[in-house]
Enzyme design. Sequence first.
Site, short mmCIF file in Angstrom:
data_model
loop_
_atom_site.label_atom_id
_atom_site.label_comp_id
_atom_site.label_asym_id
_atom_site.label_seq_id
_atom_site.Cartn_x
_atom_site.Cartn_y
_atom_site.Cartn_z
N GLU A 174 -8.89 42.76 13.88
CA GLU A 174 -8.89 44.07 13.90
C GLU A 174 -7.71 44.96 14.05
O GLU A 174 -7.02 44.13 14.70
CB GLU A 174 -10.30 44.61 14.76
CG GLU A 174 -10.05 44.06 16.22
CD GLU A 174 -8.89 44.24 17.18
OE1 GLU A 174 -8.46 45.36 17.01
OE2 GLU A 174 -8.34 43.27 17.62
N GLU A 317 -5.84 41.61 16.33
CA GLU A 317 -5.62 41.16 14.97
C GLU A 317 -6.42 39.76 14.79
O GLU A 317 -6.25 39.20 13.75
CB GLU A 317 -3.90 41.29 14.74
CG GLU A 317 -3.21 42.51 14.90
CD GLU A 317 -1.92 42.08 14.60
OE1 GLU A 317 -1.28 41.01 14.20
OE2 GLU A 317 -0.97 43.00 14.83
#
Length: 349
Positions: A174, A317
Site C-alpha cells: 500500500e 509498500e
Amino acid sequence: MTPTWLEAPVHPVDEAAAAAAQARQARLTKPPGSLGELEAVAVRLAALQGRERPAAERVRMVVFAADHGVAASGVSAFPQAVTVQMVRNFAAGGAAISVLARALGAELEVVDVGTLEPPGELPGLVSARVGPGTANFQHQDAMTPAQLGAALEAGRAAVERAAVADCQLFIGGEMGIANTSAAAAVACALLAEDPSVLAGPGTGLDTAGVGRKVTVLREALARHGDLAAAPLEALRCFGGFELAALAGAFLACAQRGIPVLVDGFIAGVAALVVQRLRPETTPWLLFGHVSAEPGHRRVLEALGGRPLLDLGMRLGEGTGAAVAVPLLRLACALHSGMATFAEAGIAGG
C-alpha cells in the site's frame, strides 16, 4: 449493499497434502523438527497449494495507492502530494518494493484506487479509481457504501489477474499518506482499544504529532460507538480505498486458493477486517514480519499471527513481506530437495 462475492466460499485447505508433506518431513535426513519454522511453513504451504512439495517461485506483488482526507487534520509528517509522486516512483522502478520485486523475480503491479491527483498513464499502473481520496473521517464517514464496494472490488480484480498468471504467493502492499491513521482507527474500532495503544509515528511524527493523531482518532471513534462486531462498517467509516482494496484482495485470495504473505501494520489491519468478516480465511494468511509501527504487534496478537521476521522495518509498500520471500523459497527447497533416509542409505529414518 454488500457485494455478493464477499459471501463466496473460501477454498478448502488440503489436509491430505498437509499429511503427505508432514510424512515427508519425517523421512528427511535430519532430526525431526530441527529446521523449526522452516518445516512448519513448508507443510502449511503444501496444505494451501494442495501438493506434497510446495513452491514460492511465482510471486505477485500488488501495491494499492490512495489518499486520505484525514491528512487535512495534521496526522502525517508528509504532504499528500507524496502519494502520487511515489506511485510514479513505483512505475519508474525506483521504490524499495520495485527493487525487491526485481531481485526476487516477482511480478509487480501498482493499482491507483484513488490518489488525490491522478498519476496519468504509467507502465505497470492499473487505474481503478474510486475517487480522489477518502473524506476526512474526523468529521464524516471516510467512504460511502458504494465507494467501499468499489474499493473491495479493486482488490478482487487484482487477484483475478494474479490467478490468470498462476501465481503461487500473493503480497499486497500500500501507499497513501495518512494511512497509518486510517489503519489505527479501523483497528481501534475492531479491537475496542484506545488510539494511544495503536497509533504510532507513521511516516515520522514526533511525540506532539502522535498526540495530535491520538486526539483526532478519539474524536472520530466517539462518533460511531461500538463497531467491534461490524468489520465492514469500521472499514467504511475509517478506512482508506487502498486498505479496502487490500481486504478485498486477501478475501479473494482465500476464495481462489492463493496463499497470502501479509506485510506490516496497514496490511495487517486489512487482514484483521477479513478475519473478522470471514474467520475461515485465517489459514490463508501468512505473516512476513512484525513492523516497528507500535500497533502491529497488537494486531498480530489479535490475528493469531506468527511473523517470519522482526527487522524493525516500517516502510510499508509490501517490503517486509517481500523480504520474507527468500525464507519461504528456502523452506520449499529444503522440503523438496533434501534426501530421505532411505534415499541416502542412512539408518534411523
